[in-house]
Design a protein around this motif. Structure first.
Motif, PDB file in Angstrom:
ATOM      1  N   LYS A  66      -1.579   7.056   5.285  1.00  0.00           N
ATOM      2  CA  LYS A  66      -2.828   7.183   6.023  1.00  0.00           C
ATOM      3  C   LYS A  66      -3.222   8.655   6.059  1.00  0.00           C
ATOM      4  O   LYS A  66      -2.376   9.529   6.307  1.00  0.00           O
ATOM      5  CB  LYS A  66      -2.668   6.627   7.424  1.00  0.00           C
ATOM      6  N   ASP A  95       0.848  -1.180   0.000  1.00  0.00           N
ATOM      7  CA  ASP A  95       0.000   0.000   0.000  1.00  0.00           C
ATOM      8  C   ASP A  95       0.887   1.233   0.000  1.00  0.00           C
ATOM      9  O   ASP A  95       1.551   1.531   0.991  1.00  0.00           O
ATOM     10  CB  ASP A  95      -0.909  -0.022   1.224  1.00  0.00           C
ATOM     11  N   ASP A  96       0.943   1.953  -1.129  1.00  0.00           N
ATOM     12  CA  ASP A  96       1.803   3.133  -1.239  1.00  0.00           C
ATOM     13  C   ASP A  96       1.109   4.407  -0.764  1.00  0.00           C
ATOM     14  O   ASP A  96       1.724   5.467  -0.769  1.00  0.00           O
ATOM     15  CB  ASP A  96       2.270   3.311  -2.686  1.00  0.00           C
ATOM     16  N   GLN A  97      -0.138   4.298  -0.388  1.00  0.00           N
ATOM     17  CA  GLN A  97      -0.858   5.472   0.084  1.00  0.00           C
ATOM     18  C   GLN A  97      -0.606   5.677   1.568  1.00  0.00           C
ATOM     19  O   GLN A  97      -0.637   4.738   2.342  1.00  0.00           O
ATOM     20  CB  GLN A  97      -2.368   5.301  -0.149  1.00  0.00           C
TER      21      GLN A  97
END
Length: 161
Positions: free
Chosen positions: A27, A23-25
């Motif tokens: 928080k 997950d490169d996004q």
């Protein structure tokens, strides 16, 4: 279902050696804390900025901007050694971050490590294919730091009684 058929289905669904998806996004709460940190820096409140950036990192330790923000705050507090450390953390996550390379170069010059700052300058120039203002700014800081270091009078050591 036969065990052989089940094994074949598993192999076709996940190729051998395939890494799990990452997950490169960041928080959203981490991004919000980092934005609050930038606002505190802009308001001239480096300690408040550090608190916000640390909260951003607690929320998501992959937040490169939070590491760079802490480093910037330590620069404003006159603590270039701590700034270098946090820029190093940012660069460990993203070695191509030109802002972190420039900031670390500035902090290195402030510590008198102009040779190491030159390495950062070379990395920036390698990353920038066109005109690069970060490289020009760091060159200016290095030149100014070199002049300051050479102009500083050297005091002879004093004898101890």
């Amino acid at each position: 279902m036969r065990p052989v058929l089940m094994f074949a289905l598993l192999l076709s669904a996940a190729p051998l050696g395939a890494a799990p998806t990452r997950d490169d996004q960041l928080k959203p709460v981490s991004v919000q804390f980092a934005q609050a940190g930038q606002a505190a820096l802009a308001a001239g409140k480096p300690q408040d900025a550090i608190d916000s950036f640390e909260a951003a990192l607690a929320s998501d330790p992959r937040n490169v901007a939070a590491f760079s923000g802490i480093a910037q705050a330590y620069e404003k507090l006159g603590l270039p050694g701590k700034a270098v450390k946090y820029y190093r953390e940012a660069l460990a996550l993203n070695p191509s971050d030109i802002g972190a390379l420039e900031g670390q170069g500035r902090a290195l010059v402030a510590r008198g490590a102009t040779a190491r700052a030159q390495i950062n300058l070379a990395r920036i120039k390698a990353l920038c294919k066109a005109d690069c203002s970060a490289a020009a700014r760091l060159e200016g800081v290095i030149a100014k730091g070199t002049q300051t270091a050479s102009a500083a009078p050297v005091k002879p050591p004093t004898a101890r009684p």
